[in-house]
Write a protein that holds these residues in place. Structure first.
Motif, PDB file in Angstrom:
ATOM      1  N   SER A   4     -18.923 -58.842 -15.384  1.00 12.66           N
ATOM      2  CA  SER A   4     -18.644 -60.135 -15.976  1.00 12.66           C
ATOM      3  C   SER A   4     -17.809 -60.967 -15.016  1.00 12.66           C
ATOM      4  O   SER A   4     -17.395 -60.501 -13.955  1.00 12.66           O
ATOM      5  CB  SER A   4     -17.928 -59.967 -17.319  1.00 12.66           C
ATOM      6  OG  SER A   4     -18.789 -59.371 -18.270  1.00 12.66           O
ATOM      7  N   ILE A   5     -17.564 -62.212 -15.414  1.00 12.15           N
ATOM      8  CA  ILE A   5     -16.889 -63.190 -14.556  1.00 12.15           C
ATOM      9  C   ILE A   5     -15.645 -63.725 -15.258  1.00 12.15           C
ATOM     10  O   ILE A   5     -15.705 -64.115 -16.422  1.00 12.15           O
ATOM     11  CB  ILE A   5     -17.829 -64.374 -14.234  1.00 12.15           C
ATOM     12  CG1 ILE A   5     -19.087 -63.901 -13.501  1.00 12.15           C
ATOM     13  CG2 ILE A   5     -17.098 -65.446 -13.413  1.00 12.15           C
ATOM     14  CD1 ILE A   5     -20.190 -64.954 -13.432  1.00 12.15           C
ATOM     15  N   VAL A  29     -24.081 -70.785 -14.248  1.00 13.95           N
ATOM     16  CA  VAL A  29     -25.544 -70.780 -14.145  1.00 13.95           C
ATOM     17  C   VAL A  29     -26.006 -69.608 -13.288  1.00 13.95           C
ATOM     18  O   VAL A  29     -26.968 -68.905 -13.630  1.00 13.95           O
ATOM     19  CB  VAL A  29     -26.043 -72.118 -13.575  1.00 13.95           C
ATOM     20  CG1 VAL A  29     -27.535 -72.054 -13.262  1.00 13.95           C
ATOM     21  CG2 VAL A  29     -25.760 -73.252 -14.558  1.00 13.95           C
ATOM     22  N   LEU A  30     -25.316 -69.366 -12.173  1.00 19.73           N
ATOM     23  CA  LEU A  30     -25.678 -68.237 -11.318  1.00 19.73           C
ATOM     24  C   LEU A  30     -25.464 -66.914 -12.042  1.00 19.73           C
ATOM     25  O   LEU A  30     -26.325 -66.019 -11.996  1.00 19.73           O
ATOM     26  CB  LEU A  30     -24.844 -68.266 -10.028  1.00 19.73           C
ATOM     27  CG  LEU A  30     -25.101 -67.091  -9.073  1.00 19.73           C
ATOM     28  CD1 LEU A  30     -26.508 -67.168  -8.487  1.00 19.73           C
ATOM     29  CD2 LEU A  30     -24.057 -67.061  -7.957  1.00 19.73           C
ATOM     30  N   GLY A  31     -24.319 -66.769 -12.714  1.00 19.88           N
ATOM     31  CA  GLY A  31     -24.054 -65.536 -13.448  1.00 19.88           C
ATOM     32  C   GLY A  31     -25.107 -65.271 -14.504  1.00 19.88           C
ATOM     33  O   GLY A  31     -25.516 -64.121 -14.720  1.00 19.88           O
ATOM     34  N   TYR A  36     -25.101 -61.258 -15.331  1.00 14.29           N
ATOM     35  CA  TYR A  36     -23.720 -60.967 -15.717  1.00 14.29           C
ATOM     36  C   TYR A  36     -23.603 -61.028 -17.235  1.00 14.29           C
ATOM     37  O   TYR A  36     -24.285 -61.815 -17.893  1.00 14.29           O
ATOM     38  CB  TYR A  36     -22.760 -61.945 -15.046  1.00 14.29           C
ATOM     39  CG  TYR A  36     -22.415 -61.543 -13.626  1.00 14.29           C
ATOM     40  CD1 TYR A  36     -21.214 -60.908 -13.333  1.00 14.29           C
ATOM     41  CD2 TYR A  36     -23.304 -61.765 -12.577  1.00 14.29           C
ATOM     42  CE1 TYR A  36     -20.893 -60.516 -12.036  1.00 14.29           C
ATOM     43  CE2 TYR A  36     -23.007 -61.378 -11.279  1.00 14.29           C
ATOM     44  CZ  TYR A  36     -21.804 -60.754 -11.018  1.00 14.29           C
ATOM     45  OH  TYR A  36     -21.492 -60.351  -9.741  1.00 14.29           O
ATOM     46  N   HIS A  37     -22.731 -60.178 -17.781  1.00 15.10           N
ATOM     47  CA  HIS A  37     -22.669 -60.039 -19.230  1.00 15.10           C
ATOM     48  C   HIS A  37     -21.926 -61.188 -19.906  1.00 15.10           C
ATOM     49  O   HIS A  37     -22.348 -61.674 -20.955  1.00 15.10           O
ATOM     50  CB  HIS A  37     -21.989 -58.722 -19.598  1.00 15.10           C
ATOM     51  CG  HIS A  37     -21.993 -58.430 -21.064  1.00 15.10           C
ATOM     52  ND1 HIS A  37     -23.157 -58.225 -21.783  1.00 15.10           N
ATOM     53  CD2 HIS A  37     -20.967 -58.325 -21.969  1.00 15.10           C
ATOM     54  CE1 HIS A  37     -22.864 -57.997 -23.045  1.00 15.10           C
ATOM     55  NE2 HIS A  37     -21.547 -58.058 -23.189  1.00 15.10           N
ATOM     56  N   ARG A  38     -20.796 -61.609 -19.338  1.00 15.62           N
ATOM     57  CA  ARG A  38     -20.013 -62.677 -19.935  1.00 15.62           C
ATOM     58  C   ARG A  38     -19.251 -63.433 -18.850  1.00 15.62           C
ATOM     59  O   ARG A  38     -19.041 -62.925 -17.753  1.00 15.62           O
ATOM     60  CB  ARG A  38     -19.065 -62.139 -21.005  1.00 15.62           C
ATOM     61  CG  ARG A  38     -17.880 -61.367 -20.491  1.00 15.62           C
ATOM     62  CD  ARG A  38     -16.975 -60.856 -21.623  1.00 15.62           C
ATOM     63  NE  ARG A  38     -17.424 -59.531 -22.090  1.00 15.62           N
ATOM     64  CZ  ARG A  38     -17.798 -59.268 -23.331  1.00 15.62           C
ATOM     65  NH1 ARG A  38     -17.800 -60.211 -24.244  1.00 15.62           N
ATOM     66  NH2 ARG A  38     -18.173 -58.044 -23.669  1.00 15.62           N
ATOM     67  N   MET A  39     -18.827 -64.641 -19.196  1.00 21.37           N
ATOM     68  CA  MET A  39     -17.953 -65.427 -18.320  1.00 21.37           C
ATOM     69  C   MET A  39     -16.851 -66.021 -19.170  1.00 21.37           C
ATOM     70  O   MET A  39     -17.104 -66.655 -20.190  1.00 21.37           O
ATOM     71  CB  MET A  39     -18.721 -66.544 -17.616  1.00 21.37           C
ATOM     72  CG  MET A  39     -17.845 -67.426 -16.722  1.00 21.37           C
ATOM     73  SD  MET A  39     -18.842 -68.575 -15.746  1.00 21.37           S
ATOM     74  CE  MET A  39     -17.546 -69.581 -14.994  1.00 21.37           C
ATOM     75  N   TRP A  40     -15.613 -65.795 -18.738  1.00 19.37           N
ATOM     76  CA  TRP A  40     -14.453 -66.325 -19.444  1.00 19.37           C
ATOM     77  C   TRP A  40     -13.731 -67.337 -18.567  1.00 19.37           C
ATOM     78  O   TRP A  40     -13.621 -67.162 -17.349  1.00 19.37           O
ATOM     79  CB  TRP A  40     -13.473 -65.213 -19.791  1.00 19.37           C
ATOM     80  CG  TRP A  40     -13.896 -64.342 -20.933  1.00 19.37           C
ATOM     81  CD1 TRP A  40     -14.981 -64.487 -21.744  1.00 19.37           C
ATOM     82  CD2 TRP A  40     -13.213 -63.168 -21.402  1.00 19.37           C
ATOM     83  NE1 TRP A  40     -15.020 -63.485 -22.684  1.00 19.37           N
ATOM     84  CE2 TRP A  40     -13.955 -62.666 -22.500  1.00 19.37           C
ATOM     85  CE3 TRP A  40     -12.058 -62.506 -20.998  1.00 19.37           C
ATOM     86  CZ2 TRP A  40     -13.562 -61.525 -23.189  1.00 19.37           C
ATOM     87  CZ3 TRP A  40     -11.666 -61.365 -21.683  1.00 19.37           C
ATOM     88  CH2 TRP A  40     -12.411 -60.886 -22.771  1.00 19.37           C
ATOM     89  N   MET A  41     -13.188 -68.372 -19.215  1.00 22.64           N
ATOM     90  CA  MET A  41     -12.325 -69.331 -18.545  1.00 22.64           C
ATOM     91  C   MET A  41     -10.878 -69.048 -18.940  1.00 22.64           C
ATOM     92  O   MET A  41     -10.563 -68.836 -20.111  1.00 22.64           O
ATOM     93  CB  MET A  41     -12.695 -70.766 -18.940  1.00 22.64           C
ATOM     94  CG  MET A  41     -14.101 -71.192 -18.548  1.00 22.64           C
ATOM     95  SD  MET A  41     -14.457 -71.095 -16.762  1.00 22.64           S
ATOM     96  CE  MET A  41     -13.206 -72.198 -16.086  1.00 22.64           C
TER      97      MET A  41
END
Length: 330
Positions: A4-5, A29-31, A36-41
Motif C-alpha cells: 500500500s501507499i 492512479v499509478l497505484g 496496490y491495495h490502499r493509499m492513505w493521505m
C-alpha cells in the motif's frame, strides 16, 4: 504480502504545494494500475514541507479518479474534530465509493501548538479523550446511538451506507490493545522511530474482537523506502531524505534537497553517525534487497501489509520506487 501507499504530499525543493497535490493524484492512479491495495493521505498542519493538511478532502478526489485501490486517511487527527463531523465525512465518502474507503485515525496533533490552538479556535485542546472520541465516531458511522449525552440526540447522515474500514494508527504500541478491543485495523508507523516488535503486534491480535468494521485482525506497517535498480542509485536518491531527517532532529524543517545538492551538502562526522543510525527507519537499497527485507520482516513480525512512504526529490523517481516494488513483490 499486500503493498500500500502512504503519502504526505511532500513539497520538495523548488516545487509547490499545488504540484505536490497533483503528484498525489498521479501516484494514486499509478497505484491503482499496479495493484496496490490502499493509499492513505497523512494530516500535517503549519508546515511548508507537506501539502496534506486536509486528507479527507484529498481522499474524496482520489477515490473519484481511481477504480479499485482503497482510499483513506493515515490518519485524520482525532483531537481537532467532532466525532459527529468525522462520521458524516466518512459515511459520505463511503456512499460515493462503497467498499473502498478507510477511516484511519491518529491521536497526534499533526502540527505545532499554534496550529493546535487555531484549529480549536483558541479553546483548550482536549487531549485525554481520544479513544472515547473514536468510540463515538465508530458508533455514529455504524448508525448506533452513543450513550454520551452530547451525541445521543442526533444521527450521522447519510445513513445505511456500506461501512468504511476503520483503523487506529500508532508508533509506540500504546494503541495496539485499544485497536484490538475495538475490532479495527492497527497501523504501525515503523518509519517514525523503528520500535516495532512482535510483542506489540501480538498484543493487538490477542485482544482483537470482531466488529462491524472488521471480521479479523489486520495489521499494516508503514516504512520509509528509497529503492532503485542498483544500490548506488538508491543511495544517491536517498541522501536528500537522510539530510531532511537529520535537520528535523535538529529542529529545522526544510524542503527535501535535490540529490545533487545533497551530494555536496557539508556533513560532520557526527552527522554521518546520526544518518547511519537513522537508516533503521529508512530502508535504502536495490529493489531486490528491499523486497527480500520486507518479506523477511513480514515473516518475522506477522503483519499483513507493507505501506510504503517514499520521498525522492523528483516525482518520476518516486513513481519508480512504487513501480519497482510492485515488480519485486507482486
Amino acid at each position: 504480502m499486500r503493498l500500500s501507499i502512504l503519502d504526505q504530499a511532500p513539497i520538495t525543493k523548488g516545487n509547490t504545494a499545488a504540484a505536490a497535490l497533483k503528484n498525489a493524484e498521479e501516484l494514486a492512479v499509478l497505484g491503482d494500475e499496479l495493484g496496490y491495495h490502499r493509499m492513505w493521505m497523512a494530516e500535517h498542519h503549519a508546515t511548508n514541507t507537506f501539502a496534506s493538511s486536509a486528507p479527507e478532502v484529498t481522499a474524496a478526489h482520489l477515490a473519484a479518479i481511481t477504480k479499485k485501490i482503497r482510499i483513506g486517511t493515515g490518519g485524520v487527527m482525532l483531537m481537532h474534530y467532532s466525532p459527529l463531523k468525522l462520521a458524516e465525512v466518512f459515511k459520505t465518502l463511503s456512499a460515493f465509493s462503497p467498499e473502498r474507503i478507510d477511516f484511519g485515525v491518529g491521536r497526534a496533533p499533526g502540527g505545532d501548538n499554534y496550529s493546535i490552538y487555531a484549529l480549536s479556535e483558541g479553546r483548550q485542546p482536549m487531549v485525554n479523550n481520544m479513544y472515547e472520541k473514536f468510540d463515538i465516531a465508530l458508533q455514529l458511522i455504524n448508525d448506533e446511538v452513543p450513550e454520551e449525552g452530547l451525541y445521543n440526540k442526533t444521527i450521522a447522515t447519510p445513513s445505511q451506507v456500506i461501512l468504511p474500514e476503520a483503523w487506529l494508527l500508532g508508533s509506540t504500541g500504546n494503541s495496539a490493545i485499544q485497536a484490538g478491543l475495538r475490532g479495527v485495523g492497527y497501523s504501525f508507523a515503523q518509519f517514525f522511530n523503528g520500535e516495532m516488535s512482535k510483542e506489540i503486534l501480538d498484543a493487538y491480535k490477542r485482544n482483537f474482537h470482531p466488529s462491524a468494521f472488521m471480521e479479523k485482525p489486520q495489521i499494516n506497517v508503514s516504512y520509509m523506502v528509497t529503492t532503485a535498480v542498483t544500490k548506488e542509485e538508491a543511495e544517491f536518491e536517498a541522501k536528500p531524505q537522510d539530510i531532511w531527517r537529520l535537520q528535523f532532529m535538529k529542529g529545522r524543517i526544510e524542503a527535501v534537497l535535490t540529490p545533487e545538492d545533497a551530494r555536496d551538502y557539508p556533513l560532520t562526522e557526527m552527522d554521518h553517525m546520526i544518518i547511519k543510525e537513522n537508516r533503521k527507519i529508512h530502508l535504502v537499497g536495490a529493489v531486490n534487497e528491499i523486497a527480500t527485507l520486507l518479506q523477511e520482516e513480514q515473516a518475522h513480525y506477522g503483519f499483513d501489509e507493507a505501506m510504503i512512504c517514499s520521498i525522492p526529490h523528483s516525482q518520476e523517481k518516486r513513481l519508480d520506487v512504487y513501480r519497482l516494488l510492485a515488480q519485486g513483490l507482486f
